[in-house]
Design a protein around this motif. Structure first.
Motif, PDB file in Angstrom:
ATOM      1  N   ILE A 172     -12.214  57.269  59.921  1.00  0.00           N
ATOM      2  CA  ILE A 172     -10.933  57.355  60.630  1.00  0.00           C
ATOM      3  C   ILE A 172     -10.428  58.781  60.518  1.00  0.00           C
ATOM      4  CG2 ILE A 172      -8.537  56.584  60.664  1.00  0.00           C
ATOM      5  CD1 ILE A 172      -9.354  53.914  59.760  1.00  0.00           C
ATOM      6  N   ASN A 173      -9.964  59.341  61.633  1.00  0.00           N
ATOM      7  CA  ASN A 173      -9.443  60.707  61.582  1.00  0.00           C
ATOM      8  C   ASN A 173      -7.936  60.738  61.838  1.00  0.00           C
ATOM      9  OD1 ASN A 173      -8.877  60.888  64.429  1.00  0.00           O
ATOM     10  ND2 ASN A 173     -11.044  61.287  64.803  1.00  0.00           N
ATOM     11  N   GLU A 174      -7.372  61.920  61.709  1.00  0.00           N
ATOM     12  CA  GLU A 174      -5.917  62.072  61.825  1.00  0.00           C
ATOM     13  C   GLU A 174      -5.400  61.680  63.202  1.00  0.00           C
ATOM     14  OE1 GLU A 174      -4.336  65.512  58.906  1.00  0.00           O
ATOM     15  OE2 GLU A 174      -5.754  66.199  60.441  1.00  0.00           O
ATOM     16  N   ASN A 175      -6.183  61.906  64.238  1.00  0.00           N
ATOM     17  CA  ASN A 175      -5.733  61.530  65.578  1.00  0.00           C
ATOM     18  C   ASN A 175      -5.684  60.012  65.752  1.00  0.00           C
ATOM     19  OD1 ASN A 175      -5.334  64.165  66.291  1.00  0.00           O
ATOM     20  ND2 ASN A 175      -7.227  64.374  67.464  1.00  0.00           N
ATOM     21  N   ASP A 176      -6.602  59.316  65.084  1.00  0.00           N
ATOM     22  CA  ASP A 176      -6.520  57.849  65.062  1.00  0.00           C
ATOM     23  C   ASP A 176      -5.191  57.426  64.435  1.00  0.00           C
ATOM     24  OD1 ASP A 176      -9.092  57.396  66.156  1.00  0.00           O
ATOM     25  OD2 ASP A 176     -10.018  57.590  64.178  1.00  0.00           O
ATOM     26  N   MET A 177      -4.871  58.046  63.285  1.00  0.00           N
ATOM     27  CA  MET A 177      -3.649  57.694  62.572  1.00  0.00           C
ATOM     28  C   MET A 177      -2.407  58.050  63.381  1.00  0.00           C
ATOM     29  SD  MET A 177      -4.412  56.154  59.762  1.00  0.00           S
ATOM     30  CE  MET A 177      -2.881  56.259  58.839  1.00  0.00           C
ATOM     31  N   ALA A 178      -2.469  59.165  64.115  1.00  0.00           N
ATOM     32  CA  ALA A 178      -1.318  59.559  64.940  1.00  0.00           C
ATOM     33  C   ALA A 178      -1.024  58.511  66.000  1.00  0.00           C
ATOM     34  CB  ALA A 178      -1.580  60.917  65.590  1.00  0.00           C
ATOM     35  N   ALA A 179      -2.091  57.971  66.607  1.00  0.00           N
ATOM     36  CA  ALA A 179      -1.904  56.927  67.623  1.00  0.00           C
ATOM     37  C   ALA A 179      -1.400  55.637  66.992  1.00  0.00           C
ATOM     38  CB  ALA A 179      -3.227  56.685  68.350  1.00  0.00           C
ATOM     39  N   ILE A 180      -1.897  55.310  65.805  1.00  0.00           N
ATOM     40  CA  ILE A 180      -1.502  54.080  65.119  1.00  0.00           C
ATOM     41  C   ILE A 180      -0.028  54.121  64.720  1.00  0.00           C
ATOM     42  CG2 ILE A 180      -1.830  52.710  63.015  1.00  0.00           C
ATOM     43  CD1 ILE A 180      -4.793  53.667  63.070  1.00  0.00           C
ATOM     44  N   LEU A 181       0.414  55.265  64.206  1.00  0.00           N
ATOM     45  CA  LEU A 181       1.768  55.367  63.647  1.00  0.00           C
ATOM     46  C   LEU A 181       2.818  55.820  64.659  1.00  0.00           C
ATOM     47  CD1 LEU A 181       0.953  56.955  60.154  1.00  0.00           C
ATOM     48  CD2 LEU A 181       1.356  54.549  60.701  1.00  0.00           C
ATOM     49  N   ALA A 182       2.393  56.123  65.886  1.00  0.00           N
ATOM     50  CA  ALA A 182       3.341  56.567  66.911  1.00  0.00           C
ATOM     51  C   ALA A 182       4.484  55.573  67.137  1.00  0.00           C
ATOM     52  CB  ALA A 182       2.608  56.855  68.219  1.00  0.00           C
ATOM     53  N   PRO A 183       4.219  54.246  67.187  1.00  0.00           N
ATOM     54  CA  PRO A 183       5.329  53.299  67.387  1.00  0.00           C
ATOM     55  C   PRO A 183       6.386  53.367  66.288  1.00  0.00           C
ATOM     56  CG  PRO A 183       3.235  52.232  67.820  1.00  0.00           C
ATOM     57  CD  PRO A 183       2.912  53.558  67.205  1.00  0.00           C
ATOM     58  N   LEU A 184       5.950  53.587  65.034  1.00  0.00           N
ATOM     59  CA  LEU A 184       6.905  53.697  63.933  1.00  0.00           C
ATOM     60  C   LEU A 184       7.831  54.886  64.152  1.00  0.00           C
ATOM     61  CD1 LEU A 184       7.988  53.045  61.069  1.00  0.00           C
ATOM     62  CD2 LEU A 184       6.163  54.501  60.168  1.00  0.00           C
ATOM     63  N   ALA A 185       7.255  56.041  64.510  1.00  0.00           N
ATOM     64  CA  ALA A 185       8.063  57.245  64.736  1.00  0.00           C
ATOM     65  C   ALA A 185       9.018  57.047  65.902  1.00  0.00           C
ATOM     66  CB  ALA A 185       7.141  58.435  64.993  1.00  0.00           C
ATOM     67  N   ARG A 186       8.523  56.446  66.973  1.00  0.00           N
ATOM     68  CA  ARG A 186       9.349  56.246  68.169  1.00  0.00           C
ATOM     69  C   ARG A 186      10.512  55.301  67.877  1.00  0.00           C
ATOM     70  NH1 ARG A 186       5.572  54.745  71.044  1.00  0.00           N
ATOM     71  NH2 ARG A 186       5.807  52.498  70.878  1.00  0.00           N
ATOM     72  N   GLU A 187      10.228  54.180  67.235  1.00  0.00           N
ATOM     73  CA  GLU A 187      11.283  53.200  66.966  1.00  0.00           C
ATOM     74  C   GLU A 187      12.289  53.718  65.940  1.00  0.00           C
ATOM     75  OE1 GLU A 187       9.200  49.668  65.875  1.00  0.00           O
ATOM     76  OE2 GLU A 187       8.103  49.580  67.773  1.00  0.00           O
ATOM     77  N   LEU A 188      11.798  54.464  64.936  1.00  0.00           N
ATOM     78  CA  LEU A 188      12.703  55.037  63.949  1.00  0.00           C
ATOM     79  C   LEU A 188      13.606  56.075  64.604  1.00  0.00           C
ATOM     80  CD1 LEU A 188      13.732  55.371  61.073  1.00  0.00           C
ATOM     81  CD2 LEU A 188      11.797  56.920  60.622  1.00  0.00           C
ATOM     82  N   GLY A 189      13.036  56.892  65.485  1.00  0.00           N
ATOM     83  CA  GLY A 189      13.834  57.892  66.191  1.00  0.00           C
ATOM     84  C   GLY A 189      14.917  57.262  67.042  1.00  0.00           C
ATOM     85  N   GLN A 190      14.595  56.176  67.715  1.00  0.00           N
ATOM     86  CA  GLN A 190      15.582  55.474  68.532  1.00  0.00           C
ATOM     87  C   GLN A 190      16.681  54.876  67.661  1.00  0.00           C
ATOM     88  OE1 GLN A 190      13.002  52.736  70.585  1.00  0.00           O
ATOM     89  NE2 GLN A 190      12.428  54.234  72.162  1.00  0.00           N
TER      90      GLN A 190
END
Length: 320
Positions: A235-253
């Motif tokens: 697993i690479n960092e770009n995989d993790m970025a895609a996986i965790l994107a919803p957390l960042a988006r929802e937290l930002g909202q």
């Protein structure tokens, strides 16, 4: 006199002593035998996991719930190991706790510490202690805002002239949510199940919401859900970025909604001065920048976000 600060977290348990600083920082776990007697805490408890079918390794705070008897036993053992209660000496305890602990639970923990021999006990929520640990002057005539994103908790609060004017708490935007996103992705996309410690490693070492041209990678091992065989996966960092994107988006909202709920003067103060962010989940790369964009407000992460509450306890102890 014995003075000590205890930071209770779902992921980690920390003990701070005057002039020594952080002397204990280990997983919030306890190992128990079949008679429910505690055998070890922290790393020693983790080492006992799976060694004997009669030994249970338990986390007191998990999935938004608290097993208070387990937490009491772990805290009791911590106090015993560091000799916080001694003959002919007074003991003062300062305790930082997540919002998942109710008032009734805090009262029970106070009674337990008093039964052990404490002379004075001061409990305060982690958001308050983190605000102190961040170095903010909370008594200024302008507003300050602190965001604390831990493993089980997520709190944001507005401070003004020494009081907390507003606070929101969420159990949907935290480290447990990050772990859940990783676990679901592995099951859905890779048909693979891995241990909680492996998921924790991925979030801690590879956690990011930023895409990069040269992502770092890590090899993990898990069970194939079809064959039940052990296999490896990179697993690479770009995989993790895609996986965790919803957390960042929802937290930002969520942060943006909190700011919009404030009156205009408070909101303008925060837009001008920014939000101070702490908590272990804020170590995810790019999370602060994403929050800053979505909330349209500067976000500054403390130097050691996972130790901000411990620093707050240390600062408070220096005043006693």
């Amino acid at each position: 006199m014995v003075i000590a600060g205890i930071d209770i977290g779902a992921h980690s348990l920390r003990l701070v002593l005057p002039h020594e600083g952080l002397v204990f920082e280990e997983p919030a776990l306890g190992a128990f035998n079949d008679k429910n007697e505690i055998l070890a805490i922290g790393h020693k408890a983790l080492e006992l996991k799976g060694k004997n079918e009669k030994i249970k390794v338990l986390a007191p705070i998990h999935d938004g719930t608290v097993d208070l008897s387990v937490l009491e036993a772990i805290l009791d053992e911590l106090c015993y190991e560091f000799r916080l209660f001694r003959m002919f000496q007074k003991t003062i305890l300062l305790v930082s706790y997540p919002t998942v602990l109710s008032d009734d639970m805090i009262d029970r923990l106070k009674d337990a510490f008093m039964a052990l021999g404490a002379n004075a006990i001061y409990f305060d929520q982690e958001i308050w202690i983190s605000a102190i640990g961040s170095g903010l002057d909370l008594f200024l005539p302008v507003s300050s805002c602190v965001l604390n994103v831990g493993f089980s908790n997520c709190d944001i609060a507005l401070f003004h002239q020494g009081s907390m004017e507003a606070r929101w708490s969420s159990r949907l935007h935290n480290g447990e949510k990050a772990a859940e996103l990783v676990s679901r992705w592995l099951e859905r996309k890779e048909n693979m199940e891995v241990s909680p410690s492996t998921i924790d490693l991925l979030v801690q070492k590879m956690g990011t919401v930023k895409l990069t041209r040269q992502p770092e990678a890590i090899k993990i091992r898990g069970i194939d859900l079809n064959s039940q065989a052990l296999r490896e996966l990179v697993i690479n960092e770009n995989d993790m970025a895609a996986i965790l994107a919803p957390l960042a988006r929802e937290l930002g909202q969520w942060v943006s909604q909190f700011l919009e709920s404030l009156d205009e003067q408070h909101r303008n103060d925060i837009k001008d001065r920014g939000i101070i962010a702490s908590g272990g989940t804020m170590k995810i790369k790019g999370l602060a920048e994403t929050l800053q964009t979505l909330a349209d407000c500067p976000v500054y992460v403390t130097d050691e976000p996972d130790h901000t509450a411990a620093k707050g306890l240390e600062a408070l102890m220096s005043t006693l």
